[in-house]
Design a protein around this motif. Structure first.
Motif, mmCIF file in Angstrom:
data_model
loop_
_atom_site.group_PDB
_atom_site.id
_atom_site.type_symbol
_atom_site.label_atom_id
_atom_site.label_comp_id
_atom_site.label_asym_id
_atom_site.label_seq_id
_atom_site.Cartn_x
_atom_site.Cartn_y
_atom_site.Cartn_z
ATOM 1 N N THR A 117 -7.092 -6.871 -8.587
ATOM 2 C CA THR A 117 -6.879 -5.472 -8.934
ATOM 3 C C THR A 117 -7.420 -4.556 -7.838
ATOM 4 O O THR A 117 -6.767 -3.575 -7.462
ATOM 5 C CB THR A 117 -7.549 -5.138 -10.283
ATOM 6 N N LEU A 118 -8.578 -4.875 -7.293
ATOM 7 C CA LEU A 118 -9.156 -4.075 -6.221
ATOM 8 C C LEU A 118 -8.288 -4.137 -4.965
ATOM 9 O O LEU A 118 -8.036 -3.113 -4.312
ATOM 10 C CB LEU A 118 -10.570 -4.562 -5.924
ATOM 11 N N ARG A 119 -7.792 -5.306 -4.634
ATOM 12 C CA ARG A 119 -6.927 -5.463 -3.462
ATOM 13 C C ARG A 119 -5.640 -4.650 -3.633
ATOM 14 O O ARG A 119 -5.184 -3.976 -2.709
ATOM 15 C CB ARG A 119 -6.585 -6.941 -3.257
ATOM 16 N N THR A 120 -5.072 -4.683 -4.827
ATOM 17 C CA THR A 120 -3.860 -3.921 -5.091
ATOM 18 C C THR A 120 -4.154 -2.423 -5.052
ATOM 19 O O THR A 120 -3.363 -1.644 -4.523
ATOM 20 C CB THR A 120 -3.261 -4.309 -6.453
ATOM 21 N N SER A 121 -5.287 -2.020 -5.586
ATOM 22 C CA SER A 121 -5.673 -0.604 -5.569
ATOM 23 C C SER A 121 -5.825 -0.096 -4.134
ATOM 24 O O SER A 121 -5.481 1.046 -3.835
ATOM 25 C CB SER A 121 -6.992 -0.401 -6.312
ATOM 26 N N GLN A 122 -6.320 -0.925 -3.262
ATOM 27 C CA GLN A 122 -6.527 -0.532 -1.871
ATOM 28 C C GLN A 122 -5.240 -0.537 -1.065
ATOM 29 O O GLN A 122 -5.206 -0.055 0.063
ATOM 30 C CB GLN A 122 -7.559 -1.444 -1.217
ATOM 31 N N SER A 123 -4.149 -1.028 -1.640
ATOM 32 C CA SER A 123 -2.892 -1.099 -0.904
ATOM 33 C C SER A 123 -2.039 0.160 -1.046
ATOM 34 O O SER A 123 -0.971 0.239 -0.438
ATOM 35 C CB SER A 123 -2.087 -2.329 -1.353
ATOM 36 N N PHE A 124 -2.487 1.142 -1.816
ATOM 37 C CA PHE A 124 -1.741 2.393 -1.937
ATOM 38 C C PHE A 124 -1.766 3.130 -0.608
ATOM 39 O O PHE A 124 -2.793 3.197 0.064
ATOM 40 C CB PHE A 124 -2.344 3.280 -3.032
ATOM 41 N N ALA A 125 -0.640 3.706 -0.227
ATOM 42 C CA ALA A 125 -0.556 4.456 1.021
ATOM 43 C C ALA A 125 -1.213 5.823 0.875
ATOM 44 O O ALA A 125 -1.790 6.343 1.826
ATOM 45 C CB ALA A 125 0.901 4.622 1.442
ATOM 46 N N VAL A 159 1.623 -3.527 -13.431
ATOM 47 C CA VAL A 159 2.095 -2.148 -13.281
ATOM 48 C C VAL A 159 1.561 -1.550 -11.983
ATOM 49 O O VAL A 159 2.283 -0.867 -11.250
ATOM 50 C CB VAL A 159 1.674 -1.292 -14.504
ATOM 51 N N LEU A 160 0.299 -1.823 -11.688
ATOM 52 C CA LEU A 160 -0.326 -1.312 -10.476
ATOM 53 C C LEU A 160 0.365 -1.854 -9.218
ATOM 54 O O LEU A 160 0.568 -1.111 -8.253
ATOM 55 C CB LEU A 160 -1.809 -1.684 -10.473
ATOM 56 N N LYS A 161 0.744 -3.114 -9.246
ATOM 57 C CA LYS A 161 1.448 -3.710 -8.104
ATOM 58 C C LYS A 161 2.778 -3.007 -7.855
ATOM 59 O O LYS A 161 3.114 -2.677 -6.713
ATOM 60 C CB LYS A 161 1.697 -5.203 -8.348
ATOM 61 N N ARG A 162 3.528 -2.781 -8.932
ATOM 62 C CA ARG A 162 4.819 -2.089 -8.781
ATOM 63 C C ARG A 162 4.608 -0.657 -8.282
ATOM 64 O O ARG A 162 5.352 -0.180 -7.424
ATOM 65 C CB ARG A 162 5.583 -2.101 -10.099
ATOM 66 N N SER A 163 3.598 0.007 -8.806
ATOM 67 C CA SER A 163 3.315 1.378 -8.395
ATOM 68 C C SER A 163 2.903 1.445 -6.927
ATOM 69 O O SER A 163 3.285 2.375 -6.202
ATOM 70 C CB SER A 163 2.201 1.972 -9.258
ATOM 71 N N ALA A 164 2.125 0.482 -6.475
ATOM 72 C CA ALA A 164 1.684 0.458 -5.076
ATOM 73 C C ALA A 164 2.869 0.266 -4.139
ATOM 74 O O ALA A 164 2.935 0.893 -3.075
ATOM 75 C CB ALA A 164 0.647 -0.644 -4.865
ATOM 76 N N ILE A 165 3.815 -0.564 -4.527
ATOM 77 C CA ILE A 165 5.008 -0.786 -3.692
ATOM 78 C C ILE A 165 5.805 0.502 -3.561
ATOM 79 O O ILE A 165 6.226 0.886 -2.467
ATOM 80 C CB ILE A 165 5.860 -1.931 -4.269
#
Length: 100
Positions: A16-24, A65-71
């Protein structure tokens, strides 16, 4: 909390932290990193196995959901904010009235 449950919780936290940090976007990235830290910090003290299972299930769904949102955010991220510019990079010059 038993060993495997703690390891699963730690793995979920890291994902979850890794995905959170992937937001542009800086604002989204900061928000989701802080939200992730707060949620897992609160769950770390929990001892009830049924509440932990419920927490893990909920956070697993939220991770998807977070993964899709980050993409999507990476595709339409926009310009960088001033707080994101490297210190060695000069800021744009202020234009004067006579400049074109």
């Amino acid at each position: 909390m038993s060993g495997p449950a703690r390891e699963a919780l730690q793995a979920l936290y890291q994902n979850t932290l890794r995905t959170s940090q992937s937001f542009a976007s800086y604002n989204f990235r900061s928000y989701f990193v802080q939200r992730t830290n707060d949620a897992f910090r609160a769950a770390n003290a929990e001892q009830d196995p049924s509440k932990l299972k419920e927490f893990m299930d909920e956070k697993t769904k939220e991770l998807e959901v977070l993964k899709r949102s980050a993409i999507i955010n990476q595709m339409y991220g926009g310009r960088k904010l001033v707080v994101e510019t490297p210190e060695d990079m000069p800021l744009p010059k202020k234009m004067e009235r006579g400049d074109t």
